[in-house]
Design a protein around this motif. Structure first.
Motif, PDB file in Angstrom:
ATOM      1  N   ARG A   1      45.089  19.101 -24.608  1.00 52.92           N
ATOM      2  CA  ARG A   1      43.834  18.679 -25.227  1.00 52.92           C
ATOM      3  C   ARG A   1      42.778  19.768 -24.991  1.00 52.92           C
ATOM      4  O   ARG A   1      42.621  20.251 -23.865  1.00 52.92           O
ATOM      5  CB  ARG A   1      43.367  17.355 -24.629  1.00 52.92           C
ATOM      6  N   VAL A   2      42.050  20.107 -26.064  1.00 52.82           N
ATOM      7  CA  VAL A   2      41.061  21.186 -25.964  1.00 52.82           C
ATOM      8  C   VAL A   2      39.665  20.761 -26.412  1.00 52.82           C
ATOM      9  O   VAL A   2      38.729  21.553 -26.356  1.00 52.82           O
ATOM     10  CB  VAL A   2      41.518  22.419 -26.780  1.00 52.82           C
ATOM     11  N   ARG A   3      39.516  19.512 -26.857  1.00 49.28           N
ATOM     12  CA  ARG A   3      38.229  18.977 -27.286  1.00 49.28           C
ATOM     13  C   ARG A   3      38.175  17.501 -26.928  1.00 49.28           C
ATOM     14  O   ARG A   3      39.193  16.897 -26.615  1.00 49.28           O
ATOM     15  CB  ARG A   3      38.032  19.108 -28.804  1.00 49.28           C
ATOM     16  N   ALA A   4      36.994  16.945 -27.015  1.00 50.18           N
ATOM     17  CA  ALA A   4      36.864  15.495 -26.894  1.00 50.18           C
ATOM     18  C   ALA A   4      37.441  14.846 -28.140  1.00 50.18           C
ATOM     19  O   ALA A   4      37.325  15.375 -29.241  1.00 50.18           O
ATOM     20  CB  ALA A   4      35.405  15.104 -26.705  1.00 50.18           C
ATOM     21  N   SER A   5      38.078  13.692 -27.967  1.00 48.67           N
ATOM     22  CA  SER A   5      38.626  12.959 -29.103  1.00 48.67           C
ATOM     23  C   SER A   5      37.526  12.231 -29.853  1.00 48.67           C
ATOM     24  O   SER A   5      36.631  11.629 -29.240  1.00 48.67           O
ATOM     25  CB  SER A   5      39.677  11.955 -28.619  1.00 48.67           C
ATOM     26  N   SER A   6      37.610  12.251 -31.178  1.00 43.92           N
ATOM     27  CA  SER A   6      36.655  11.492 -31.991  1.00 43.92           C
ATOM     28  C   SER A   6      36.929  10.000 -31.928  1.00 43.92           C
ATOM     29  O   SER A   6      36.082   9.186 -32.292  1.00 43.92           O
ATOM     30  CB  SER A   6      36.722  11.962 -33.450  1.00 43.92           C
ATOM     31  N   LEU A   7      38.126   9.623 -31.451  1.00 38.37           N
ATOM     32  CA  LEU A   7      38.495   8.210 -31.370  1.00 38.37           C
ATOM     33  C   LEU A   7      37.934   7.549 -30.118  1.00 38.37           C
ATOM     34  O   LEU A   7      37.489   6.404 -30.163  1.00 38.37           O
ATOM     35  CB  LEU A   7      40.021   8.069 -31.367  1.00 38.37           C
ATOM     36  N   SER A   8      37.972   8.280 -28.997  1.00 41.59           N
ATOM     37  CA  SER A   8      37.547   7.693 -27.727  1.00 41.59           C
ATOM     38  C   SER A   8      37.472   8.767 -26.660  1.00 41.59           C
ATOM     39  O   SER A   8      38.402   9.576 -26.526  1.00 41.59           O
ATOM     40  CB  SER A   8      38.529   6.603 -27.280  1.00 41.59           C
ATOM     41  N   LYS A   9      36.394   8.772 -25.872  1.00 34.68           N
ATOM     42  CA  LYS A   9      36.315   9.668 -24.729  1.00 34.68           C
ATOM     43  C   LYS A   9      37.359   9.277 -23.678  1.00 34.68           C
ATOM     44  O   LYS A   9      37.739  10.087 -22.838  1.00 34.68           O
ATOM     45  CB  LYS A   9      34.913   9.625 -24.126  1.00 34.68           C
ATOM     46  N   GLY A  10      37.828   8.027 -23.741  1.00 32.60           N
ATOM     47  CA  GLY A  10      38.895   7.606 -22.848  1.00 32.60           C
ATOM     48  C   GLY A  10      40.207   8.292 -23.173  1.00 32.60           C
ATOM     49  O   GLY A  10      41.054   8.493 -22.302  1.00 32.60           O
ATOM     50  N   ILE A  11      40.397   8.675 -24.434  1.00 28.11           N
ATOM     51  CA  ILE A  11      41.588   9.417 -24.836  1.00 28.11           C
ATOM     52  C   ILE A  11      41.452  10.876 -24.428  1.00 28.11           C
ATOM     53  O   ILE A  11      42.366  11.464 -23.852  1.00 28.11           O
ATOM     54  CB  ILE A  11      41.831   9.276 -26.346  1.00 28.11           C
ATOM     55  N   SER A  12      40.309  11.491 -24.727  1.00 28.32           N
ATOM     56  CA  SER A  12      40.032  12.858 -24.288  1.00 28.32           C
ATOM     57  C   SER A  12      38.540  13.078 -24.219  1.00 28.32           C
ATOM     58  O   SER A  12      37.817  12.796 -25.178  1.00 28.32           O
ATOM     59  CB  SER A  12      40.661  13.891 -25.230  1.00 28.32           C
ATOM     60  N   SER A  13      38.095  13.624 -23.084  1.00 26.16           N
ATOM     61  CA  SER A  13      36.690  13.985 -22.921  1.00 26.16           C
ATOM     62  C   SER A  13      36.562  15.466 -22.565  1.00 26.16           C
ATOM     63  O   SER A  13      35.568  15.886 -21.976  1.00 26.16           O
ATOM     64  CB  SER A  13      36.042  13.120 -21.831  1.00 26.16           C
ATOM     65  N   VAL A  14      37.572  16.244 -22.909  1.00 24.00           N
ATOM     66  CA  VAL A  14      37.609  17.658 -22.540  1.00 24.00           C
ATOM     67  C   VAL A  14      36.447  18.411 -23.190  1.00 24.00           C
ATOM     68  O   VAL A  14      36.219  18.308 -24.394  1.00 24.00           O
ATOM     69  CB  VAL A  14      38.940  18.303 -22.963  1.00 24.00           C
ATOM     70  N   THR A  15      35.720  19.165 -22.366  1.00 18.84           N
ATOM     71  CA  THR A  15      34.679  20.054 -22.877  1.00 18.84           C
ATOM     72  C   THR A  15      34.821  21.460 -22.291  1.00 18.84           C
ATOM     73  O   THR A  15      34.602  22.448 -22.988  1.00 18.84           O
ATOM     74  CB  THR A  15      33.276  19.527 -22.544  1.00 18.84           C
ATOM     75  N   LYS A  16      35.206  21.576 -21.033  1.00 17.96           N
ATOM     76  CA  LYS A  16      35.271  22.883 -20.361  1.00 17.96           C
ATOM     77  C   LYS A  16      36.593  23.057 -19.602  1.00 17.96           C
ATOM     78  O   LYS A  16      37.353  23.977 -19.876  1.00 17.96           O
ATOM     79  CB  LYS A  16      34.086  23.037 -19.404  1.00 17.96           C
ATOM     80  N   ASP A  17      36.846  22.184 -18.636  1.00 13.14           N
ATOM     81  CA  ASP A  17      38.049  22.290 -17.812  1.00 13.14           C
ATOM     82  C   ASP A  17      39.181  21.481 -18.443  1.00 13.14           C
ATOM     83  O   ASP A  17      39.076  20.270 -18.597  1.00 13.14           O
ATOM     84  CB  ASP A  17      37.759  21.783 -16.401  1.00 13.14           C
ATOM     85  N   ALA A  18      40.263  22.160 -18.805  1.00 10.80           N
ATOM     86  CA  ALA A  18      41.418  21.491 -19.422  1.00 10.80           C
ATOM     87  C   ALA A  18      42.665  21.614 -18.552  1.00 10.80           C
ATOM     88  O   ALA A  18      43.772  21.436 -19.048  1.00 10.80           O
ATOM     89  CB  ALA A  18      41.675  22.077 -20.807  1.00 10.80           C
ATOM     90  N   THR A  19      42.478  21.875 -17.259  1.00  7.04           N
ATOM     91  CA  THR A  19      43.620  22.120 -16.370  1.00  7.04           C
ATOM     92  C   THR A  19      44.570  20.936 -16.315  1.00  7.04           C
ATOM     93  O   THR A  19      45.787  21.107 -16.203  1.00  7.04           O
ATOM     94  CB  THR A  19      43.118  22.463 -14.954  1.00  7.04           C
ATOM     95  N   LYS A  20      44.036  19.728 -16.410  1.00  5.01           N
ATOM     96  CA  LYS A  20      44.873  18.532 -16.347  1.00  5.01           C
ATOM     97  C   LYS A  20      44.897  17.797 -17.693  1.00  5.01           C
ATOM     98  O   LYS A  20      45.073  16.583 -17.741  1.00  5.01           O
ATOM     99  CB  LYS A  20      44.375  17.595 -15.244  1.00  5.01           C
ATOM    100  N   ALA A  21      44.769  18.534 -18.772  1.00  2.00           N
ATOM    101  CA  ALA A  21      44.640  17.920 -20.099  1.00  2.00           C
ATOM    102  C   ALA A  21      45.923  17.992 -20.929  1.00  2.00           C
ATOM    103  O   ALA A  21      45.884  17.817 -22.148  1.00  2.00           O
ATOM    104  CB  ALA A  21      43.491  18.575 -20.859  1.00  2.00           C
TER     105      ALA A  21
END
Length: 348
Positions: A225-245
């Motif tokens: 994951r490299v961006r926040a999800s448009s569906l839910s921040k619970g699905i993805s809230s990635v903005t900077k650190d994606a080490t565990k994404a």
């Protein structure tokens, strides 16, 4: 319905007004630059394999830049899935072993008009029929076949069968936050134990195995994951650190590859503490059968395969979503390598 239409709904629920996400049916284009960096504190010789974004109909690797003090590195690919790999070798005698690679990737939303899909596959190309075959972690016989037949009983078309499988996986699995990483995707073990909890590799591998056992080509797609999800921040809230994404998605084939992601439905339920009947869950569940929102970059669909070049032991690896490394010919723990020694960072 216009496939590029923005859909947004509002409901009154028990706790008041419920706003549902705006869902995009279309192919908007996005571009993300992100880096993978690792420091390897070992005096002995090290070999390193890093997953690289693949080129697909919905994604293109525009540029890749490597900075390293490795004695040798190359871009290669495995011999079965053609998964792109950045391979590097570091000589012994120096504890300051480092590598940074910057990826510049362009990618789109994916949206398939399910009403226009064939109800059954006709002639399946050889490169697609490959994804009917079992692997070590994704068998298609025995208990997997028994479950697939039970789930699809009474369904006549392959489209009906794959929808029944998707619904069964969404309704019978759950996201287990205690599972390490993205899980192992050991489908036979899940069915034999009756424990349907796991993370994305577990849940989406179960979907893939049941599809294959029903005669429908399907595959996992491993990525990050490299961006926040448009569906839910619970699905993805990635903005900077994606080490565990890291995240595993899925596709099935009905005349074309169709995206699906039952695992993210279960993640939404867990992270937002919603019931399976909640309007937002119903909306996202419908969307993720035939669509992906663009917040993620694909690496490969490789499963139970040999790296290129191979491990010193000659062993296969389960999947290639995380970097892998050997020290003196011995594979080190991929979670330690990724979460403690490495960092994925969104740059732009």
């Amino acid at each position: 319905m216009d496939r590029r239409e923005f859909l947004s709904y509002t409901f009154w629920g028990a706790c008041g007004l419920i706003s549902l996400p705006s869902i995009i049916y279309g192919r908007n284009t996005y571009r993300t630059k992100f880096s993978y960096a690792v420091n390897l504190p070992y005096e002995d010789a090290v070999r390193l394999w890093v997953p690289v974004p693949e080129n697909t109909s919905y994604q293109k690797l525009l540029h890749m830049e490597v900075k390293t003090n490795a004695s040798y590195y190359e871009l290669t690919a495995d011999r079965v899935y053609n998964a792109p790999i950045l391979y590097a070798e570091f000589k012994g005698g120096n504890e300051n072993k480092s590598l940074e690679v910057i990826f510049d990737v362009e990618y789109t939303d994916r949206s398939v008009d399910m009403s226009k899909l064939p109800k059954n596959n006709g002639n399946i190309p050889d490169e697609v029929a490959f994804y009917l075959k079992p692997t070590d972690h994704v068998p298609t016989d025995g208990i997997v076949k028994e479950y697939a037949d039970r789930i699809t009983s009474g369904k006549k078309s392959q489209l009906e069968k794959v929808k029944a499988i998707y619904d069964w996986v969404v309704e019978n699995t759950f996201r287990d936050p205690q599972v390490q990483g993205c899980g192992t995707g050991d489908v036979k073990s899940m069915l034999e134990t009756g424990y349907f909890g796991g993370k994305c590799t577990d849940i989406n591998s179960l979907f893939v195995a049941l599809c294959r056992a029903s005669g429908i080509p399907a595959r996992e797609v491993f990525g990050i994951r490299v961006r926040a999800s448009s569906l839910s921040k619970g699905i993805s809230s990635v903005t900077k650190d994606a080490t565990k994404a890291q995240h595993c998605r899925a596709e099935f084939y009905l005349g074309q590859w169709v995206p699906a992601d039952p695992a993210d439905v279960r993640k939404l339920i867990l992270e937002e503490r919603l019931s399976i009947d909640h309007p937002k869950v119903r909306q996202v569940r419908e969307f993720l059968f035939g669509n992906w929102d663009a917040h993620w970059v694909a690496f490969n669909s490789a499963r139970d395969f040999s790296l290129e070049p191979p491990l010193t032991s000659g062993e296969k690896v389960n999947e290639f979503m995380y970097p892998l490394a050997e020290v003196k010919g011995k594979l080190i723990d991929k979670y330690k390598l990724t979460f403690e020694l490495s960092k994925y960072t969104i740059l732009a």
